[in-house]
Every structure is written in C-alpha cells, then in structure tokens.
Design a protein around this motif. Structure first.
Motif, PDB file in Angstrom:
ATOM      1  N   ALA A 252       8.219   7.392   8.313  1.00  0.00           N
ATOM      2  CA  ALA A 252       8.339   6.921   6.686  1.00  0.00           C
ATOM      3  C   ALA A 252       8.575   5.359   6.676  1.00  0.00           C
ATOM      4  N   ALA A 253       8.819   4.601   7.632  1.00  0.00           N
ATOM      5  CA  ALA A 253       8.920   3.329   7.332  1.00  0.00           C
ATOM      6  C   ALA A 253       7.266   2.761   7.389  1.00  0.00           C
TER       7      ALA A 253
ATOM      8  N   THR B 199       4.969   4.151   6.161  1.00  0.00           N
ATOM      9  CA  THR B 199       4.543   4.549   4.742  1.00  0.00           C
ATOM     10  C   THR B 199       5.043   3.492   3.708  1.00  0.00           C
ATOM     11  N   LEU B 200       6.243   2.949   3.995  1.00  0.00           N
ATOM     12  CA  LEU B 200       6.831   1.793   3.152  1.00  0.00           C
ATOM     13  C   LEU B 200       5.927   0.620   3.533  1.00  0.00           C
TER      14      LEU B 200
ATOM     15  N   VAL C 296       2.747   0.207   4.291  1.00  0.00           N
ATOM     16  CA  VAL C 296       1.325   0.275   3.952  1.00  0.00           C
ATOM     17  C   VAL C 296       1.550   0.373   2.347  1.00  0.00           C
ATOM     18  N   ALA C 297       2.353   0.865   1.880  1.00  0.00           N
ATOM     19  CA  ALA C 297       2.497   1.055   0.490  1.00  0.00           C
ATOM     20  C   ALA C 297       2.973  -0.439  -0.108  1.00  0.00           C
ATOM     21  N   ALA C 298       3.808  -0.945   0.536  1.00  0.00           N
ATOM     22  CA  ALA C 298       4.324  -2.376   0.167  1.00  0.00           C
ATOM     23  C   ALA C 298       2.919  -3.510   0.106  1.00  0.00           C
TER      24      ALA C 298
ATOM     25  N   ARG D  16      -1.540   4.639   8.555  1.00  0.00           N
ATOM     26  CA  ARG D  16       0.056   4.863   8.798  1.00  0.00           C
ATOM     27  C   ARG D  16       0.397   5.054  10.079  1.00  0.00           C
TER      28      ARG D  16
END
Lengths: 198, 198
Positions: A160-161, A163-164, A166-168, A137
């Motif tokens: 925050a972006a 995190t999105l 890596v999560a996606a 991240r």
DNA sequence: CCAGAAACAGGATGATCGTCCTGTTTTCAT
DNA sequence: ATGAAAACAGGACGATCATCCTGTTTCTGG
C-alpha cells in the motif's frame, strides 16, 4: 546514387525507437506524425515499415523496450542501491528535479504521459503500461519490506505504501509539467519522507 | 425542409461543451475528431464554427468551464463541507472509487488527462490547466490550515501537504486508469489518512 | 415593420496522416 | 557463385482531418 549501403537492422531499429521514444513521450502519441519520426531518425518509409509495420506496433515496442528501461534506470536501480527507501526515494526525486531545472522544460514522466493518453485506447497498450506500473510498485514494496525488518520506516503495509509513493511521484510530475517547475517534485519528496519516517 | 427552427445559442453552446468535455477527457484531445463532436452534439459544422472558431478555442473553453467545474463539484465542495481534511479526502476518494466500480470503466481524472496531453503543446493550455491545479492545492491547504489550529492533523506545512494530497490522487487515478481498477484509489485514500493523522 | 446582425445549415477544400506497394540493394546459407 | 530472403528506398494512395465559405433563417434594436 552511390552504390554503397550497409545494412544495419539493429542500428536502424535503435534509432527509430530512440526518435519514437523522445517524440511520443515528449509531445504525445497522437501529436506525433510518422513522417516526423522518419526525418528525426533519418530513416526512409520503406525501412520504417519493414521494422515496424504500424504505428501501434512501434509505440508498443517503445513502451516495452524504452519506457520500461527508463523507469528501471532512473528509478528502480538507484532505489535498490540506496541505503534506505526514504533516502532512495528522496534522492531519486531530487535527481530528477535537478535534471528538470537543467533542461529548462518539463516533459513529464514518460510512463505517465503514455499511460494517460493510451490506456483508454487499446487493451494491449493498457496491459503493457500496467505491467510497468506493477513492477514499479513491486520494487518499492520490496525495498520497504527490507527496511521494515530493521525499523527504518514506520510500521506500514509495504504494498500500500508503495502505491502511495508511485502515485505521489506520478502526480507530482503531472503538476510539475503543468507548472513547468520542479517545485511539486521537491515538495512531494519531502512530504513522502515525512510520511514514511518511523 | 420544414421552415421551423429556433435559435438557441446558449443551449447549442452547452451541448457542444458537454460532448467535447466527454470526448476530450474520455478518449483524448487529439484522438477526438471534430466531426465526432458534431454528431455527438447533434450540431452542424456551421453552428459549431460559429460558437467555437477552432478546436483549440473549444478545448480551452472545456478546460475553463467544464473541467474547472468538475473539480469544484466532485472535489473541492465536498472537501469544504467535510468535518476534517482527513475525512473529506477519504470520502471524496471513496465516492470516486464507488463511481468507477459502477461505471465499469476508468476514464481517469479529466484535469489529469488533459494536463498531460496538452501542457506541452501550447502555453495557453498550460496556463489554464495550471490555474486549476493551483486552486485545487489552495483549497486543500486552506482546509488543512483550519484543521491545524484544532490539532486535527499532525503538524505540517499546509501548502506542501496539499501538494502531496493532490499529487497522490492524481497519480492514483493514473494507475487506476492503467489497471482499470479502483484499488489504487482506495489504497491511496487509506495511506493519505495515515500520513496526515496527528 | 424593417434592416442589420446573429445564428445556423451543409458542403467544399487543401493539407496531412498512416499505410502500402513496387523496385533495388545487401546479406548469407549452400 | 548463386538463389532466396532480408534490408532498404521512395513515392503513391485513400482516408481523414480541421477549417472555411456561401447561403438561408431567425432574432433584435429602432
């Protein structure tokens, strides 16, 4: 018994780690027996237990040495070298999708696989895995911060972006594994580009 | 040995499925021994093997009965009842985050956990898991399509955006499990809302 | 009421797992 | 050269593990 043998502790360790990385990430930690690793690596029990006294220590070494390296090589380095975050993320996901198509089988993201199987098992496992996620991240966030100054992404919170992103990717890989198809990966690549675009 | 016993096949099956769902999703399929399930469900070996002849058939029933139900109840139903996709997704993730904070431990998404551990193991496992992912994406896509007509989301491909939503949640849960924190979930909730906003 | 089937009990069984242990061989500092 | 430590060999060991098996009890259709 021909009396010729050459001690090669480094090579031995490397072969064991290679076999363990492949098996643990490909079929899972608990689904892999130590004797499989012995035969896969061509190593005797004595040698194996000399370098890795337990299965737990072995998988910890796999996480810290091999998984971290895989993330760095296939994800972070290409991203850093890319002109922008959007292009970097997109081309990394596309490259992985191409690789999946070529392999005919989707094994999933090594980190993700071990994360879900081992995070709840042991505190040391959890910490080692979380550390890699953290570096991941951070690398994406850093790239986003650089783009932000040049207006190459929409105004956003880099952390925050990241995190999105890596999560996606992580979730797309999970779906790709369940579907045995690279399609979720490509779809998320496009959608992420859309979401980050200025 | 008091000669009083009441046959309760449905209740027996329910207790076994409850115990198996909790154990398989909480600590993993391979990490759970059948004898753990016996004691957890208060069931003898004879009864267990009568209802579920093998561990594989048991986890298949767990996936099809319990995991599918969990996704439907905690995700799809609330989403359908929400005024918009954006609000629905955000409130579902927030509700789950609150639950995680309350529980003091992050076990992860049941579907995700089993998906990564079992998809590569057996074709039947993979198909059962993929079917749930499919219904999940379809439900989100349907909600997006409805919003689209009213201009409640930015112009997008409903199917592709649904893939991103499910992937982001799935990946956020993976990170939340590794970090033992609900923070990635809340971050992704905000980021997803940002990405879908008109 | 009475077979036959379903439901349940509880231990046995063979296979497999991770680890350990006793030796032997190689390496290297002295 | 030599002794000690490291590297390696290969099998043994106890502990599980999932499944199966033989009985016993409860239910149900006729």
């Amino acid at each position: 018994m021909a009396g010729l043998r050459t001690n090669d502790p480094d090579g031995m360790r490397r072969r064991v780690l290679d076999a363990a990385f492949s098996a643990f990430c490909g079929q899972g930690y608990h689904a892999t027996a130590m004797h499989e690793l012995r035969t896969a690596a061509g190593v005797t029990g004595g040698a194996l237990s000399h370098h890795f006294p337990s299965k737990k220590e072995l998988v910890l070494a796999v996480i810290r040495d091999r998984v971290a390296d895989a993330v760095e090589r296939t994800w972070l380095a290409p991203l850093r070298d890319a002109p922008t975050t959007i292009e970097g993320v997109h081309s990394v996901l596309e490259a992985i999708a191409v690789e999946l198509d070529r392999n005919q089988v989707v094994r999933g993201c090594p980190l993700n696989n071990l994360a879900l199987e081992l995070s709840g098992q042991d505190t040391e496992f959890r910490a080692a895995i979380d550390a890699i996620f953290g570096r991941w991240r951070a690398a994406v966030a850093e790239k986003l911060r650089a783009d932000l100054e040049q207006g190459l992404v929409r105004p956003l919170d880099p952390g925050a972006a990241a995190t999105l992103v890596v999560a996606a990717y992580s979730g797309a890989m999970a779906m790709a594994k369940a579907a045995q198809s690279a399609e979720p990966l490509r779809t998320c690549a496009d959608q992420l580009a859309w979401a980050l675009r200025p």
